[in-house]
Motif scaffolding. Structure first.
Motif, mmCIF file in Angstrom:
data_model
loop_
_atom_site.group_PDB
_atom_site.id
_atom_site.type_symbol
_atom_site.label_atom_id
_atom_site.label_comp_id
_atom_site.label_asym_id
_atom_site.label_seq_id
_atom_site.Cartn_x
_atom_site.Cartn_y
_atom_site.Cartn_z
ATOM 1 N N VAL A 39 0.703 -1.282 -0.048
ATOM 2 C CA VAL A 39 -0.074 0.167 0.019
ATOM 3 C C VAL A 39 0.846 1.274 -0.060
ATOM 4 C CG1 VAL A 39 -1.706 1.204 1.268
ATOM 5 C CG2 VAL A 39 -1.805 -1.222 1.345
ATOM 6 N N ALA A 40 0.377 2.386 -0.955
ATOM 7 C CA ALA A 40 1.172 3.582 -0.751
ATOM 8 C C ALA A 40 0.041 4.261 -0.350
ATOM 9 C CB ALA A 40 1.696 3.904 -2.190
ATOM 10 N N ALA A 41 0.453 5.530 -0.045
ATOM 11 C CA ALA A 41 -0.326 6.557 0.479
ATOM 12 C C ALA A 41 -0.093 7.696 -0.190
ATOM 13 C CB ALA A 41 -0.033 6.937 2.024
ATOM 14 N N ALA A 42 -1.285 8.517 -0.411
ATOM 15 C CA ALA A 42 -1.491 9.664 -1.417
ATOM 16 C C ALA A 42 -2.416 10.670 -0.666
ATOM 17 C CB ALA A 42 -2.115 9.444 -2.530
ATOM 18 N N GLY A 43 -2.052 11.994 -0.588
ATOM 19 C CA GLY A 43 -3.075 12.993 -0.287
ATOM 20 C C GLY A 43 -2.501 13.931 0.865
ATOM 21 N N GLY A 44 -2.125 14.987 0.701
ATOM 22 C CA GLY A 44 -1.443 15.892 1.772
ATOM 23 C C GLY A 44 -0.090 15.716 2.310
ATOM 24 N N ILE A 45 0.538 14.868 1.384
ATOM 25 C CA ILE A 45 2.219 14.537 1.524
ATOM 26 C C ILE A 45 2.815 15.332 0.753
ATOM 27 C CG2 ILE A 45 3.907 12.809 1.523
ATOM 28 C CD1 ILE A 45 1.350 10.725 1.408
#
Length: 319
Positions: free
Chosen positions: A165-171
């Motif tokens: 899982v990768a994370a996106a949004g606000g990084i």
């Protein structure tokens, strides 16, 4: 410290993926991100053609790169997928719709299949359909996104699937990258932080407005999709900088679509890139963009900075 599936398993120096922002993230940006040690993606939008894919992939070639496609467009333009597969990228991201019709083909071609999700159910469906990378895309993200914030969504997705899982949004800073890696993401999927890079296709006027915006300066709205008569699924409004047009018509989209004069005004404004009328897609992290960096500098800043923070914070917490 940055040993994740993305770095240790797939061989990238930094767990940084540049988001496939249509009209902004082309081959030059993708190549620069990859050369810096991340993975650069080319964004394909509703006006793009197979020839655009071929042209931009030629610019990105020389290192691993990816291509981002829209599932709802592939239903109408399957030749876009044909063109993307023909370029043999490392990764193809298909988002905002089901990946199931395309998964077997990408597996046979040896291409990693990624998809962005905004709910638990979508993450589980993506894993069952054969995604090799699931991107938990929070509501803070620029462009089209769902309604759940990055931190709760990331926790939910990590708890729901075994797929990386990768994370996106606000990084958009080393602290943001460190936070999602510490939570269990294998990489940060970053868009807004690259908007001011010289390799991005951002116009000069858009750069000025992005640099001046703060964290409250965006709006999550279907206005621009409705007035452009695009086929975006309604569960994914677009996050863009606030402007007078969006402020006037947000929540009044049906009234707008019944007003031919306003539609004509919008299209004229979009044609001349009048950003009081047309959109500049950007996430809530736009408030952190205080200076322009090259793509190479951005990747190194995010990667080296997050590694340093993780080392310092974990040492402090465990001492």
């Amino acid at each position: 410290m940055l040993a994740t599936q993305f770095t240790r398993g797939w061989g990238f120096r930094y767990p940084i993926i540049s988001a496939p922002m249509a009209n902004i993230a082309h081959g030059r940006l993708a190549a620069a991100v990859t050369a810096a040690g991340g993975l650069g993606l080319i964004g394909i939008g509703h006006k793009d053609s197979p020839a655009i894919i071929e042209r931009e992939a030629a610019l990105a070639r020389g290192g691993r790169f990816g291509i981002g496609l829209l599932a709802w467009m592939l239903d109408q333009q399957p030749d876009l997928l044909d063109a993307a597969v023909a370029q043999q990228p490392y990764l193809i991201a298909i988002s905002f719709g089901s990946i199931r019709p395309y998964a077997d083909r990408l597996h046979r071609a040896g291409i990693l299949l990624a998809t962005q999700v905004s709910t638990r159910a979508a993450a589980i469906a993506a894993e069952e359909a054969g995604a090799g990378l699931i991107v938990a895309q929070g509501n803070e993200a620029g462009g089209h996104c769902g309604f759940v914030a990055t931190l709760p969504l990331l926790q939910i997705v990590l708890d729901s699937v075994r797929t990386p899982v990768a994370a996106a949004g606000g990084i958009a800073s080393p602290a943001g990258v460190a936070a999602v890696l510490a939570a269990g993401a294998v990489a940060a999927w970053v868009g807004t932080a690259f908007l001011l890079c010289p390799e991005a296709q951002t116009t000069a006027e858009a750069r000025s407005r992005i640099a001046a915006a703060n964290e409250t300066g965006t709006i999550h709205t279907p206005v621009f999709d409705r007035v452009n008569r695009l086929g975006w699924p309604p569960e994914f409004p677009g996050r863009a900088l606030r402007n007078p047009f969006a402020e006037t018509w947000h929540g009044r989209e049906s009234e707008l679509m019944a007003d031919p004069e306003e539609i004509a005004r919008f299209r004229a404004g979009a044609e001349r890139k009048d950003y009081d009328v047309t959109s500049i897609f950007a996430g809530q992290a736009v408030g952190m963009l205080s200076q322009a960096r090259t793509a190479h500098e951005t990747v190194e800043w995010l990667g080296e900075g997050s590694e340093r923070l993780l080392r310092e914070r974990l040492t402090g917490l465990l001492s």
